[in-house]
Motif scaffolding. Structure first.
Motif, mmCIF file in Angstrom:
data_model
loop_
_atom_site.group_PDB
_atom_site.id
_atom_site.type_symbol
_atom_site.label_atom_id
_atom_site.label_comp_id
_atom_site.label_asym_id
_atom_site.label_seq_id
_atom_site.Cartn_x
_atom_site.Cartn_y
_atom_site.Cartn_z
ATOM 1 N N UNK A 129 15.407 110.318 3.334
ATOM 2 C CA UNK A 129 14.495 110.751 2.271
ATOM 3 C C UNK A 129 14.555 112.250 2.009
ATOM 4 N N UNK A 130 15.284 112.992 2.846
ATOM 5 C CA UNK A 130 15.389 114.437 2.670
ATOM 6 C C UNK A 130 16.315 114.778 1.509
ATOM 7 N N UNK A 131 15.853 115.649 0.649
ATOM 8 C CA UNK A 131 16.671 116.150 -0.461
ATOM 9 C C UNK A 131 17.009 117.607 -0.176
ATOM 10 N N UNK A 132 18.294 117.885 0.005
ATOM 11 C CA UNK A 132 18.716 119.229 0.405
ATOM 12 C C UNK A 132 19.073 120.071 -0.810
ATOM 13 N N UNK A 133 18.756 121.364 -0.724
ATOM 14 C CA UNK A 133 19.053 122.280 -1.825
ATOM 15 C C UNK A 133 19.574 123.604 -1.263
ATOM 16 N N UNK A 134 20.679 124.077 -1.828
ATOM 17 C CA UNK A 134 21.269 125.354 -1.433
ATOM 18 C C UNK A 134 20.856 126.409 -2.463
ATOM 19 N N UNK A 135 20.308 127.521 -1.988
ATOM 20 C CA UNK A 135 19.700 128.506 -2.889
ATOM 21 C C UNK A 135 20.325 129.888 -2.727
ATOM 22 N N UNK A 136 20.175 130.687 -3.768
ATOM 23 C CA UNK A 136 20.562 132.093 -3.728
ATOM 24 C C UNK A 136 19.319 132.940 -3.958
ATOM 25 N N UNK A 137 19.423 134.205 -3.657
ATOM 26 C CA UNK A 137 18.307 135.121 -3.807
ATOM 27 C C UNK A 137 17.764 135.078 -5.231
ATOM 28 N N UNK A 138 16.443 134.942 -5.352
ATOM 29 C CA UNK A 138 15.802 134.911 -6.662
ATOM 30 C C UNK A 138 15.495 133.519 -7.176
ATOM 31 N N UNK A 139 16.074 132.489 -6.545
ATOM 32 C CA UNK A 139 15.772 131.112 -6.972
ATOM 33 C C UNK A 139 14.295 130.793 -6.714
ATOM 34 N N UNK A 140 13.735 129.936 -7.563
ATOM 35 C CA UNK A 140 12.365 129.464 -7.387
ATOM 36 C C UNK A 140 12.383 128.048 -6.826
ATOM 37 N N UNK A 141 11.727 127.846 -5.701
ATOM 38 C CA UNK A 141 11.664 126.515 -5.086
ATOM 39 C C UNK A 141 10.558 125.696 -5.734
ATOM 40 N N UNK A 142 9.387 126.288 -5.895
ATOM 41 C CA UNK A 142 8.314 125.664 -6.684
ATOM 42 C C UNK A 142 7.465 126.771 -7.291
ATOM 43 N N UNK A 186 2.668 120.376 -10.219
ATOM 44 C CA UNK A 186 1.877 119.229 -9.753
ATOM 45 C C UNK A 186 2.705 118.225 -8.954
ATOM 46 N N UNK A 187 3.870 118.653 -8.461
ATOM 47 C CA UNK A 187 4.669 117.750 -7.626
ATOM 48 C C UNK A 187 4.003 117.610 -6.257
ATOM 49 N N UNK A 188 4.444 116.620 -5.489
ATOM 50 C CA UNK A 188 3.853 116.340 -4.174
ATOM 51 C C UNK A 188 4.938 116.336 -3.105
ATOM 52 N N UNK A 189 5.741 117.368 -3.102
ATOM 53 C CA UNK A 189 6.822 117.481 -2.120
ATOM 54 C C UNK A 189 6.486 118.519 -1.055
ATOM 55 N N UNK A 190 6.916 118.247 0.158
ATOM 56 C CA UNK A 190 6.821 119.176 1.269
ATOM 57 C C UNK A 190 8.219 119.731 1.505
ATOM 58 N N UNK A 191 8.319 121.032 1.774
ATOM 59 C CA UNK A 191 9.618 121.685 1.905
ATOM 60 C C UNK A 191 9.830 122.190 3.329
ATOM 61 N N UNK A 192 11.031 121.981 3.841
ATOM 62 C CA UNK A 192 11.423 122.453 5.165
ATOM 63 C C UNK A 192 12.478 123.533 4.989
ATOM 64 N N UNK A 240 9.207 113.764 -0.258
ATOM 65 C CA UNK A 240 8.136 113.305 -1.128
ATOM 66 C C UNK A 240 6.950 112.825 -0.275
ATOM 67 N N UNK A 241 5.743 113.015 -0.798
ATOM 68 C CA UNK A 241 4.549 112.593 -0.081
ATOM 69 C C UNK A 241 4.593 111.105 0.242
ATOM 70 N N UNK A 242 5.065 110.296 -0.675
ATOM 71 C CA UNK A 242 5.101 108.845 -0.444
ATOM 72 C C UNK A 242 5.943 108.504 0.779
ATOM 73 N N UNK A 243 7.079 109.209 0.943
ATOM 74 C CA UNK A 243 7.943 108.956 2.096
ATOM 75 C C UNK A 243 7.261 109.397 3.391
ATOM 76 N N UNK A 244 6.563 110.547 3.353
ATOM 77 C CA UNK A 244 5.885 111.049 4.546
ATOM 78 C C UNK A 244 4.771 110.105 4.969
#
Length: 238
Positions: A35-48, A53-59, A118-122
């Motif tokens: 259920x984990x969705x991975x994202x690769x980011x660079x400086x300045x990117x916005x995660x949320x 109004x999303x219901x995601x938890x980020x690690x 996602x909250x539903x998965x958690x």
């Protein structure tokens, strides 16, 4: 196949090193990996963004992220900094009303990797492993305690004391030992450092100059080298 296996191992390692999941057994964590969705980011990117109004938890697997809020007149205020193994954006996940996000998460360093759930998965996972919910409550209780301490510091501690405490916190989380001292690459502007301390830029710069003159620290761009952490610790508790 080898690449996919390594990626899954990295995600399991990241999950097990976050505060909310550090008491979880590997076989329990494996059930969350799909259920984990991975994202690769660079400086300045916005995660949320604040107001989402999303219901995601980020690690936060690697890198560094800052949480900011914007006032009605568009002034930006830095709330906190987060590094490897920390959890972001848990409030809308565990808030029964599922309210909007109270801050924006901005990537501070290139190569930052973030996974989301996602909250539903958690919640479905917690139904199968209710014991883990106790660990989560303890972690969130500790986070609330730290927030209360920060509010108390803003009321009762002077600016040099708050600055000393901020530098020690940054050093514990991001410091790198060297022959010269403890190197703390904070990557903050002068204004952001002042916001983190909760004071004006001028007052914080004055305190930094005082610490430098005493030989406790030195400054090189957006990096601070701490020579005498014990002095800072004592100053933080005066």
């Amino acid at each position: 196949m080898i690449h996919e296996a390594n990626e899954l191992e990295d995600q399991r390692d990241a999950l097990l090193h976050t505060a909310l999941f550090k008491q979880v057994r590997p076989e329990e964590a494996d059930l969350l990996l799909p259920h984990l969705q991975r994202r690769y980011c660079v400086k300045g990117d916005t995660i949320f963004r604040e107001g989402d109004t999303d219901h995601r938890l980020y690690l936060l697997e690697t890198g560094r992220v800052k949480l900011i809020r914007e006032s009605s007149d568009h002034r930006i205020h830095l709330l906190s900094i987060h590094g490897r193994g920390e959890v972001l954006g848990e409030i809308p996940v565990f808030d029964p009303t599922g309210g909007p996000r109270t801050a924006s998460a901005i990537v501070m360093t290139n190569g930052t990797v973030v996974s989301s759930l996602e909250r539903s998965a958690i919640f479905a996972w917690l139904d199968e492993h209710p014991r883990v919910a106790i660990d989560m409550l303890q972690v969130m209780g500790n986070r609330a305690r730290l927030n209360n301490e920060r509010i108390t510091d803003l009321v009762f501690a002077d600016v040099p004391g708050r600055l000393a405490k901020t530098l020690i916190d940054l050093a514990q989380r991001f410091g790198e030992p060297s022959e010269d001292g403890l190197v703390v690459p904070h990557d903050l502007t002068q204004e952001e450092m002042a916001q983190l301390v909760g004071a004006s830029r001028e007052t914080v710069n004055k305190a930094l100059m005082e610490f430098t003159q005493r030989g406790w620290i030195s400054r090189k761009g957006r990096t601070i080298i701490i020579y005498q952490p014990g002095k800072l610790i004592r100053r933080a508790h005066q």
